[in-house]
Design a protein around this motif. Structure first.
Motif, PDB file in Angstrom:
ATOM      1  N   LEU A 295      83.175 -31.120  76.246  1.00 26.64           N
ATOM      2  CA  LEU A 295      82.523 -31.759  77.391  1.00 26.64           C
ATOM      3  C   LEU A 295      82.703 -33.270  77.362  1.00 26.64           C
ATOM      4  CD1 LEU A 295      79.175 -29.736  77.527  1.00 26.64           C
ATOM      5  CD2 LEU A 295      81.004 -29.714  79.245  1.00 26.64           C
ATOM      6  N   MET A 296      82.504 -33.866  76.197  1.00 25.49           N
ATOM      7  CA  MET A 296      82.585 -35.313  76.093  1.00 25.49           C
ATOM      8  C   MET A 296      83.995 -35.814  76.379  1.00 25.49           C
ATOM      9  SD  MET A 296      81.953 -37.811  72.881  1.00 25.49           S
ATOM     10  CE  MET A 296      83.610 -37.411  72.366  1.00 25.49           C
ATOM     11  N   ASN A 297      85.011 -35.030  75.944  1.00 23.23           N
ATOM     12  CA  ASN A 297      86.395 -35.420  76.167  1.00 23.23           C
ATOM     13  C   ASN A 297      86.944 -34.929  77.507  1.00 23.23           C
ATOM     14  OD1 ASN A 297      87.534 -36.787  73.566  1.00 23.23           O
ATOM     15  ND2 ASN A 297      86.297 -35.080  72.800  1.00 23.23           N
ATOM     16  N   LYS A 298      86.072 -34.288  78.298  1.00 21.14           N
ATOM     17  CA  LYS A 298      86.423 -33.802  79.643  1.00 21.14           C
ATOM     18  C   LYS A 298      87.622 -32.856  79.606  1.00 21.14           C
ATOM     19  CE  LYS A 298      84.509 -37.938  81.831  1.00 21.14           C
ATOM     20  NZ  LYS A 298      84.740 -39.109  82.699  1.00 21.14           N
ATOM     21  N   VAL A 299      87.584 -31.944  78.642  1.00 23.43           N
ATOM     22  CA  VAL A 299      88.631 -30.919  78.514  1.00 23.43           C
ATOM     23  C   VAL A 299      88.010 -29.584  78.881  1.00 23.43           C
ATOM     24  CG1 VAL A 299      90.244 -29.780  76.950  1.00 23.43           C
ATOM     25  CG2 VAL A 299      89.810 -32.239  76.718  1.00 23.43           C
ATOM     26  N   SER A 300      88.446 -29.000  79.973  1.00 24.17           N
ATOM     27  CA  SER A 300      87.804 -27.788  80.496  1.00 24.17           C
ATOM     28  C   SER A 300      88.515 -26.500  80.117  1.00 24.17           C
ATOM     29  CB  SER A 300      87.707 -27.868  82.027  1.00 24.17           C
ATOM     30  OG  SER A 300      89.004 -27.982  82.603  1.00 24.17           O
ATOM     31  N   ASN A 301      89.719 -26.599  79.554  1.00 26.03           N
ATOM     32  CA  ASN A 301      90.482 -25.379  79.256  1.00 26.03           C
ATOM     33  C   ASN A 301      90.447 -24.994  77.778  1.00 26.03           C
ATOM     34  OD1 ASN A 301      92.063 -27.660  78.660  1.00 26.03           O
ATOM     35  ND2 ASN A 301      93.979 -26.512  78.885  1.00 26.03           N
ATOM     36  N   ILE A 302      89.480 -25.544  77.023  1.00 21.20           N
ATOM     37  CA  ILE A 302      89.236 -25.086  75.653  1.00 21.20           C
ATOM     38  C   ILE A 302      87.930 -24.308  75.658  1.00 21.20           C
ATOM     39  CG2 ILE A 302      88.165 -27.297  75.022  1.00 21.20           C
ATOM     40  CD1 ILE A 302      89.089 -26.795  72.143  1.00 21.20           C
ATOM     41  N   HIS A 303      87.920 -23.160  75.006  1.00 21.56           N
ATOM     42  CA  HIS A 303      86.771 -22.260  75.029  1.00 21.56           C
ATOM     43  C   HIS A 303      86.331 -21.966  73.590  1.00 21.56           C
ATOM     44  CE1 HIS A 303      87.167 -21.429  79.365  1.00 21.56           C
ATOM     45  NE2 HIS A 303      88.444 -21.632  79.125  1.00 21.56           N
ATOM     46  N   PRO A 304      85.353 -22.699  73.084  1.00 21.78           N
ATOM     47  CA  PRO A 304      84.836 -22.411  71.741  1.00 21.78           C
ATOM     48  C   PRO A 304      84.161 -21.042  71.711  1.00 21.78           C
ATOM     49  CG  PRO A 304      84.246 -24.630  72.445  1.00 21.78           C
ATOM     50  CD  PRO A 304      84.746 -23.912  73.650  1.00 21.78           C
ATOM     51  N   ILE A 305      84.494 -20.251  70.699  1.00 15.34           N
ATOM     52  CA  ILE A 305      83.984 -18.886  70.563  1.00 15.34           C
ATOM     53  C   ILE A 305      83.398 -18.738  69.170  1.00 15.34           C
ATOM     54  CG2 ILE A 305      84.595 -16.431  70.508  1.00 15.34           C
ATOM     55  CD1 ILE A 305      86.939 -17.146  72.408  1.00 15.34           C
ATOM     56  N   CYS A 306      82.126 -18.357  69.083  1.00 13.99           N
ATOM     57  CA  CYS A 306      81.488 -18.140  67.782  1.00 13.99           C
ATOM     58  C   CYS A 306      81.749 -16.701  67.361  1.00 13.99           C
ATOM     59  CB  CYS A 306      79.991 -18.417  67.863  1.00 13.99           C
ATOM     60  SG  CYS A 306      79.191 -18.446  66.242  1.00 13.99           S
ATOM     61  N   ALA A 307      82.690 -16.516  66.454  1.00 10.82           N
ATOM     62  CA  ALA A 307      83.072 -15.166  66.032  1.00 10.82           C
ATOM     63  C   ALA A 307      83.839 -15.239  64.725  1.00 10.82           C
ATOM     64  CB  ALA A 307      83.932 -14.485  67.096  1.00 10.82           C
ATOM     65  N   ASP A 308      83.781 -14.160  63.983  1.00 15.47           N
ATOM     66  CA  ASP A 308      84.649 -13.984  62.829  1.00 15.47           C
ATOM     67  C   ASP A 308      86.081 -13.798  63.325  1.00 15.47           C
ATOM     68  OD1 ASP A 308      85.165 -13.128  59.909  1.00 15.47           O
ATOM     69  OD2 ASP A 308      85.894 -11.417  61.087  1.00 15.47           O
ATOM     70  N   THR A 309      87.038 -14.398  62.656  1.00 14.59           N
ATOM     71  CA  THR A 309      88.430 -14.336  63.113  1.00 14.59           C
ATOM     72  C   THR A 309      88.937 -12.908  63.229  1.00 14.59           C
ATOM     73  OG1 THR A 309      89.062 -16.536  62.345  1.00 14.59           O
ATOM     74  CG2 THR A 309      90.801 -14.896  62.434  1.00 14.59           C
ATOM     75  N   LEU A 310      88.649 -12.086  62.235  1.00 18.18           N
ATOM     76  CA  LEU A 310      89.134 -10.706  62.271  1.00 18.18           C
ATOM     77  C   LEU A 310      88.536  -9.942  63.446  1.00 18.18           C
ATOM     78  CD1 LEU A 310      90.825  -8.485  60.992  1.00 18.18           C
ATOM     79  CD2 LEU A 310      88.903  -7.973  59.462  1.00 18.18           C
ATOM     80  N   THR A 311      87.246 -10.127  63.686  1.00 19.93           N
ATOM     81  CA  THR A 311      86.588  -9.465  64.823  1.00 19.93           C
ATOM     82  C   THR A 311      87.228  -9.901  66.135  1.00 19.93           C
ATOM     83  OG1 THR A 311      84.508  -9.353  63.596  1.00 19.93           O
ATOM     84  CG2 THR A 311      84.386  -9.113  65.990  1.00 19.93           C
ATOM     85  N   TYR A 312      87.454 -11.198  66.285  1.00 21.26           N
ATOM     86  CA  TYR A 312      88.099 -11.711  67.497  1.00 21.26           C
ATOM     87  C   TYR A 312      89.479 -11.089  67.685  1.00 21.26           C
ATOM     88  CZ  TYR A 312      90.850 -14.954  70.333  1.00 21.26           C
ATOM     89  OH  TYR A 312      91.695 -15.499  71.278  1.00 21.26           O
ATOM     90  N   LEU A 313      90.288 -11.080  66.636  1.00 20.97           N
ATOM     91  CA  LEU A 313      91.659 -10.570  66.762  1.00 20.97           C
ATOM     92  C   LEU A 313      91.676  -9.094  67.134  1.00 20.97           C
ATOM     93  CD1 LEU A 313      93.446 -12.358  63.778  1.00 20.97           C
ATOM     94  CD2 LEU A 313      93.701 -12.855  66.219  1.00 20.97           C
ATOM     95  N   ARG A 314      90.758  -8.319  66.582  1.00 21.66           N
ATOM     96  CA  ARG A 314      90.730  -6.886  66.878  1.00 21.66           C
ATOM     97  C   ARG A 314      90.431  -6.598  68.351  1.00 21.66           C
ATOM     98  NH1 ARG A 314      87.704  -4.984  61.258  1.00 21.66           N
ATOM     99  NH2 ARG A 314      89.649  -4.594  60.090  1.00 21.66           N
ATOM    100  N   GLU A 315      89.871  -7.586  69.038  1.00 23.88           N
ATOM    101  CA  GLU A 315      89.547  -7.409  70.455  1.00 23.88           C
ATOM    102  C   GLU A 315      90.683  -7.844  71.378  1.00 23.88           C
ATOM    103  OE1 GLU A 315      86.027  -9.744  70.802  1.00 23.88           O
ATOM    104  OE2 GLU A 315      84.722  -8.224  69.872  1.00 23.88           O
ATOM    105  N   GLN A 316      91.779  -8.392  70.812  1.00 21.12           N
ATOM    106  CA  GLN A 316      92.860  -8.914  71.632  1.00 21.12           C
ATOM    107  C   GLN A 316      93.983  -7.888  71.782  1.00 21.12           C
ATOM    108  OE1 GLN A 316      91.843 -11.798  72.943  1.00 21.12           O
ATOM    109  NE2 GLN A 316      90.124 -11.534  71.500  1.00 21.12           N
ATOM    110  N   PRO A 317      94.437  -7.640  73.009  1.00 20.02           N
ATOM    111  CA  PRO A 317      95.545  -6.699  73.219  1.00 20.02           C
ATOM    112  C   PRO A 317      96.853  -7.232  72.638  1.00 20.02           C
ATOM    113  CG  PRO A 317      94.356  -7.141  75.261  1.00 20.02           C
ATOM    114  CD  PRO A 317      93.894  -8.156  74.263  1.00 20.02           C
ATOM    115  N   THR A 318      97.747  -6.341  72.305  1.00 25.10           N
ATOM    116  CA  THR A 318      99.082  -6.727  71.864  1.00 25.10           C
ATOM    117  C   THR A 318      99.762  -7.548  72.953  1.00 25.10           C
ATOM    118  OG1 THR A 318      99.302  -4.773  70.480  1.00 25.10           O
ATOM    119  CG2 THR A 318     101.347  -5.840  71.173  1.00 25.10           C
ATOM    120  N   GLY A 319     100.375  -8.651  72.550  1.00 29.89           N
ATOM    121  CA  GLY A 319     101.091  -9.501  73.490  1.00 29.89           C
ATOM    122  C   GLY A 319     100.233 -10.483  74.250  1.00 29.89           C
ATOM    123  N   SER A 320      98.930 -10.543  73.949  1.00 33.40           N
ATOM    124  CA  SER A 320      98.029 -11.392  74.738  1.00 33.40           C
ATOM    125  C   SER A 320      98.013 -12.842  74.292  1.00 33.40           C
ATOM    126  CB  SER A 320      96.605 -10.827  74.679  1.00 33.40           C
ATOM    127  OG  SER A 320      96.140 -10.786  73.330  1.00 33.40           O
TER     128      SER A 320
END
Length: 399
Positions: A295-320
């Motif tokens: 917000l402070m740097n006025k960057v709107s296309n970064i999305h901070p996500i609170c998650a374990d890396t492995l959990t996040y990756l398991r939710e991503q489709p192949t090629g995404s």
């Protein structure tokens, strides 16, 4: 040669450096203090030794590292963004090399600017004047455990006193007043570590002045707190981040993942070129700061996500995810994360590591689907055996 371990890798670097040209160290305690192992050898010899040993380590893992070079720190002194000074048995300083319970009492320290060391020492001295007892790690008695210094590229300081439980707020407020009176100090935190574990982090009990410190990196400013991870070389951090972003080479069509993203410093730089950046971090405090930094740097296309890396990756489709940047802790990625990366099949992976041993192990897993097209070391910790390595991987196609 037997396989490298943490102990033998460190010894190999130490032995190689000590075979170099001796010089007179700036600090009289350099040969015994755990903060610096190599002040009595030329800095060129330190960088050359790390280059040689890294090449050996990666070759042992079946990885061609013949072209690997280590980028030197522009200045091997006054480089650290964080220092943790121990307070125990009437001494203020750092642990002796190889002697955990012995403290080298310091009157100066060349790893941070003189004003930063003087500010930390002033806090400790005033704590003694206030009758706050130092902590004894053997008997687990006493109160003041550490004085922590966080320092920005603009030489602003965020100080913290890490204590055992108890203590009076009025007394700590008095200590805070002394801290805030020191040149450059913008904030003071009282952190409580009431466990038997000897760490220089703790729960925030109270703070005075600023609660965060502004870390300027390139075009961006990222705020950090007293417990926040941040790269610890003030002279080399921007170079490492710029190199990682250049290697990732995202374009305006790409969704990029910045894994183990911390407060978003790499993610903010990636967002300049990418369509979207998922900044994935498991520490909630860092994720909150990443939101604020975006917000402070006025960057709107970064999305901070609170998650374990492995959990996040398991939710991503192949090629995404066409591009992934990873900067894990010393434990590395581990086999499950490597397997998920192989399944998702990004075109490019940029892997920044603070532990070459675990990086080699991870690269061996990833090589079934990826070619290593770049390896470069960064001497983020001059005068120590530690070294950072960035690996660039491209997905194999019809190999």
């Amino acid at each position: 040669m037997p396989p490298f371990t943490t102990k033998t890798l460190r010894k190999a670097i130490v032995d190689r450096v000590l075979a170099g040209q001796p010089v007179t160290p700036l600090c009289p305690h350099a040969r015994e203090c755990g903060g610096c192992a190599f002040q009595d050898r030329t800095y060129a010899d330190q960088v050359a030794a790390k280059t040689t040993i890294l090449r050996m380590l990666y070759a042992e893992g079946g990885i061609d590292a013949s072209a690997l070079e280590v980028v030197a720190s522009p200045d091997p002194f006054a480089y650290r963004t964080r220092m943790d000074y121990v307070a125990t048995k009437g001494r203020f300083g750092l642990r002796a090399r190889g002697k955990f319970n012995y403290i080298i009492e310091l009157t100066t320290c060349h790893l941070i600017p003189p004003t930063a060391f003087a500010a930390a020492q002033a806090v400790w001295r005033h704590a003694l004047d206030l009758g706050l007892p130092d902590y004894d790690v053997r008997t687990h008695t006493g109160f003041l455990r550490y004085v922590v210094v966080r320092r920005s590229p603009d030489d602003e300081l965020l100080l913290a006193a890490v204590t055992a439980g108890g203590g009076e707020e009025a007394v700590m407020a008095d200590l805070a007043a002394t801290a805030l009176a020191q040149p450059g100090v913008v904030g003071f935190h009282w952190l409580v570590n009431d466990s038997l574990t000897d760490v220089s982090f703790g729960e925030v009990c109270r703070y005075w002045g600023a609660d965060r410190l502004a870390m300027r990196v390139g075009h961006f400013t990222c705020f950090i707190g007293p417990n926040t991870f941040f790269q610890n070389n003030i002279h080399l951090t921007e170079r490492l981040i710029n190199d990682a972003v250049a290697a990732a080479a995202p374009d305006a069509t790409m969704r990029v993942a910045d894994l183990y993203g911390g407060v978003g410093v790499i993610g903010l730089h990636l967002a300049q070129s990418a369509a979207r950046v998922d900044c994935v971090e498991s520490v909630a405090e860092s994720v909150q700061l990443a939101h604020q930094n975006a917000l402070m740097n006025k960057v709107s296309n970064i999305h901070p996500i609170c998650a374990d890396t492995l959990t996040y990756l398991r939710e991503q489709p192949t090629g995404s995810l066409p591009v992934v940047v990873v900067d894990p802790p010393r434990t590395g990625l581990g086999l499950p994360v490597c397997q998920e990366l192989i399944r998702i099949a990004p075109q490019r992976i940029v892997y920044v590591s603070c532990n070459p041993l675990t990086q080699v192990s991870d690269l061996q897993h990833l090589q079934s689907a990826y070619r290593i097209v770049g390896l470069r070391g960064y001497d983020m910790f001059p005068h120590t055996p530690h070294v950072e390595v960035m690996a660039v991987l491209e997905r194999r196609v019809n190999d």
